[in-house]
Write a protein that holds these residues in place. Structure first.
Motif, PDB file in Angstrom:
ATOM      1  N   CYS A  41      37.844  41.687  44.118  1.00 20.81           N
ATOM      2  CA  CYS A  41      36.484  41.176  44.230  1.00 20.81           C
ATOM      3  C   CYS A  41      35.968  41.383  45.646  1.00 20.81           C
ATOM      4  O   CYS A  41      36.707  41.199  46.617  1.00 20.81           O
ATOM      5  CB  CYS A  41      36.452  39.696  43.870  1.00 20.81           C
ATOM      6  N   SER A  42      34.684  41.762  45.767  1.00 15.60           N
ATOM      7  CA  SER A  42      34.173  42.087  47.098  1.00 15.60           C
ATOM      8  C   SER A  42      32.663  42.258  47.041  1.00 15.60           C
ATOM      9  O   SER A  42      32.053  42.232  45.968  1.00 15.60           O
ATOM     10  CB  SER A  42      34.823  43.374  47.618  1.00 15.60           C
ATOM     11  N   THR A  43      32.048  42.452  48.218  1.00 11.16           N
ATOM     12  CA  THR A  43      30.641  42.829  48.320  1.00 11.16           C
ATOM     13  C   THR A  43      30.537  44.347  48.313  1.00 11.16           C
ATOM     14  O   THR A  43      31.227  45.025  49.087  1.00 11.16           O
ATOM     15  CB  THR A  43      30.014  42.263  49.597  1.00 11.16           C
ATOM     16  N   TYR A  51      30.928  52.675  42.302  1.00 10.02           N
ATOM     17  CA  TYR A  51      32.187  51.944  42.477  1.00 10.02           C
ATOM     18  C   TYR A  51      32.887  51.861  41.125  1.00 10.02           C
ATOM     19  O   TYR A  51      32.274  51.486  40.122  1.00 10.02           O
ATOM     20  CB  TYR A  51      31.935  50.536  42.989  1.00 10.02           C
ATOM     21  N   THR A  52      34.170  52.181  41.106  1.00  7.93           N
ATOM     22  CA  THR A  52      34.938  52.151  39.862  1.00  7.93           C
ATOM     23  C   THR A  52      36.137  51.229  40.020  1.00  7.93           C
ATOM     24  O   THR A  52      36.942  51.387  40.944  1.00  7.93           O
ATOM     25  CB  THR A  52      35.410  53.561  39.468  1.00  7.93           C
ATOM     26  N   LEU A  53      36.249  50.250  39.123  1.00  7.78           N
ATOM     27  CA  LEU A  53      37.358  49.310  39.154  1.00  7.78           C
ATOM     28  C   LEU A  53      38.626  50.005  38.681  1.00  7.78           C
ATOM     29  O   LEU A  53      38.619  50.744  37.691  1.00  7.78           O
ATOM     30  CB  LEU A  53      37.030  48.114  38.258  1.00  7.78           C
ATOM     31  N   GLN A  54      39.731  49.772  39.390  1.00 10.54           N
ATOM     32  CA  GLN A  54      40.981  50.438  39.014  1.00 10.54           C
ATOM     33  C   GLN A  54      42.034  49.485  38.479  1.00 10.54           C
ATOM     34  O   GLN A  54      43.147  49.922  38.132  1.00 10.54           O
ATOM     35  CB  GLN A  54      41.539  51.219  40.205  1.00 10.54           C
ATOM     36  N   ASN A  55      41.701  48.204  38.356  1.00 10.99           N
ATOM     37  CA  ASN A  55      42.622  47.229  37.765  1.00 10.99           C
ATOM     38  C   ASN A  55      41.837  45.965  37.434  1.00 10.99           C
ATOM     39  O   ASN A  55      40.709  45.764  37.905  1.00 10.99           O
ATOM     40  CB  ASN A  55      43.769  46.893  38.722  1.00 10.99           C
ATOM     41  N   ALA A  56      42.417  45.108  36.600  1.00 14.86           N
ATOM     42  CA  ALA A  56      41.803  43.819  36.307  1.00 14.86           C
ATOM     43  C   ALA A  56      41.807  42.952  37.567  1.00 14.86           C
ATOM     44  O   ALA A  56      42.732  43.026  38.384  1.00 14.86           O
ATOM     45  CB  ALA A  56      42.563  43.125  35.187  1.00 14.86           C
ATOM     46  N   PHE A  64      31.896  39.980  42.321  1.00 16.91           N
ATOM     47  CA  PHE A  64      31.218  41.109  42.965  1.00 16.91           C
ATOM     48  C   PHE A  64      29.793  40.712  43.352  1.00 16.91           C
ATOM     49  O   PHE A  64      29.040  40.159  42.540  1.00 16.91           O
ATOM     50  CB  PHE A  64      31.169  42.325  42.033  1.00 16.91           C
ATOM     51  N   THR A  65      29.440  41.000  44.595  1.00 20.03           N
ATOM     52  CA  THR A  65      28.084  40.801  45.098  1.00 20.03           C
ATOM     53  C   THR A  65      27.497  42.165  45.437  1.00 20.03           C
ATOM     54  O   THR A  65      28.088  42.921  46.217  1.00 20.03           O
ATOM     55  CB  THR A  65      28.070  39.903  46.341  1.00 20.03           C
ATOM     56  N   ILE A  66      26.356  42.478  44.839  1.00 23.31           N
ATOM     57  CA  ILE A  66      25.680  43.744  45.124  1.00 23.31           C
ATOM     58  C   ILE A  66      24.858  43.585  46.394  1.00 23.31           C
ATOM     59  O   ILE A  66      24.040  42.665  46.513  1.00 23.31           O
ATOM     60  CB  ILE A  66      24.775  44.160  43.953  1.00 23.31           C
ATOM     61  N   GLY A  91      30.135  36.517  37.863  1.00 20.95           N
ATOM     62  CA  GLY A  91      30.958  37.719  37.781  1.00 20.95           C
ATOM     63  C   GLY A  91      30.393  38.813  38.669  1.00 20.95           C
ATOM     64  O   GLY A  91      31.095  39.413  39.477  1.00 20.95           O
ATOM     65  N   VAL A  92      29.087  39.084  38.504  1.00 22.14           N
ATOM     66  CA  VAL A  92      28.363  40.023  39.362  1.00 22.14           C
ATOM     67  C   VAL A  92      27.064  39.351  39.775  1.00 22.14           C
ATOM     68  O   VAL A  92      26.302  38.886  38.932  1.00 22.14           O
ATOM     69  CB  VAL A  92      28.060  41.350  38.653  1.00 22.14           C
TER      70      VAL A  92
END
Length: 335
Positions: A41-43, A51-56, A64-66, A91-92
């Motif tokens: 989780c990150s900004t 951005y592509t998530l690579q794991n749960a 996630f903060t846009i 979540g986002v």
């Protein structure tokens, strides 16, 4: 599809050329560009980035903060999970940024799975949202929350939102002060579960005007499947099954000139409300187009001097009936 190509691609020509050729071994949508992988989780604050998530991932707060324009977050089939105990956890979270895309994964157990405020052109596609929250105090919770802006696209998502305390309103997809947006082909099941009061599948609140709500399926909303306070919306080609109270509710006098076209409403024997409930006075210009059957309805409203409203009924190939005076009453078998 937003995932690194790997061994599925080969025999590249020069990647910086105007035309690039390469071979692929699997079907999909292919593009050339930089992809930033994320694993926590990150900004996300690099404009025009994918951005592509690579794991749960999981968190006890907002994940996630846009933080920039034109960001795509591809969950790549992974889940983003919260702990389900705070309305302030998202979540986002998107505030004031435009052209954000969230796609292809799951977001579970947040006060708001996706929250977009004061931005334009947010896209949410192919996201599975599950609630399973235990937030007390009657504080509303949302699957997808849109406040402000226009041109949003909410398509092909699956939502199941259950509050275990039964004390909070839950809205699956919520729009307020939002216009010219599309909510299409979403599936909403068990919104509120069996105990949450005042829960709504799709809610067009104050200022949600001129939106198109089409092809959505809403099954077992605890309270109302669709609630409308905005004007000029088109609600069409959807299916509502077994809402515990009302199928469709007009909830404010500002809800004028809304159009309901080719919607199927099916209710079980335990429902206590109406297929269609006109819950206010003065909301005129409602169109019913190719609605095959409304089994149980109320047009009584709640005003004293302007009870009910003026309606239009249209059947393609047959004609149109326009009521010039307010319609007032309730009953069965409107077809």
């Amino acid at each position: 599809d937003g995932v690194r190509c790997g061994t599925a691609c080969g025999n590249f020509t020069v990647l910086t050329a105007n035309t690039v050729s390469f071979n692929v071994s699997t079907a999909g949508n292919y593009s050339i560009g930089d992809i930033t992988m994320v694993n926590q989780c990150s900004t996300l604050n690099v404009a025009n980035e994918v951005y592509t998530l690579q794991n749960a991932v999981s968190t006890t707060g907002t994940c996630f903060t846009i933080g920039a324009e034109n960001i795509t977050l591809n969950l790549a089939g992974y889940n983003v999970s919260g702990d389900g105990d705070s309305i302030g956890d998202y979540g986002v979270s998107i505030t004031g940024y435009n052209s954000t895309v969230i796609k292809n994964g799951g977001i579970n157990s947040f006060g708001r799975a996706i929250s977009s405020t004061a931005g334009f052109n947010t896209t949410v596609n192919n996201i599975s949202i599950r609630g399973n929250t235990s937030i007390n105090g009657g504080i509303p919770q949302y699957g997808i929350f849109l406040s402000g802006g226009k041109w949003h696209n909410i398509t092909s998502n699956n939502l199941t939102l259950i509050n275990s305390t039964g004390s909070a309103q839950i809205s699956g997809i919520y729009l307020t002060s939002t216009s010219d947006s599309l909510v299409q082909n979403n599936s909403l099941v068990d919104i509120g579960g069996d105990i949450s009061s005042d829960s709504i599948g799709i809610q067009l609140a104050s200022g949600a005007d001129n939106n198109t709500i089409t092809g959505n399926t809403i099954i077992r909303a605890y309270d109302r499947a669709i609630s409308i306070s905005g004007y000029g919306n088109v609600i069409k080609e959807g299916r509502i099954e077994n809402s515990k109270v009302d199928g469709i509710e007009i909830d404010a006098a500002t809800a004028v000139n809304n159009n309901f076209t080719n919607i199927t409403i099916v209710r079980d024997g335990g429902a206590t409300g109406y297929d269609f409930q006109y819950n206010t006075a003065g909301a005129n210009g409602t169109y019913f187009v190719d609605i095959h059957h409304i089994a149980n309805y109320s047009f009584t409203g709640s005003g004293l001097s302007d009870i009910g409203g003026r309606f239009n009924f249209k059947k393609t190939g047959y004609g149109n009936i326009e009521f010039l005076d307010n319609v007032n009453g309730s009953g069965f078998n409107l077809s």
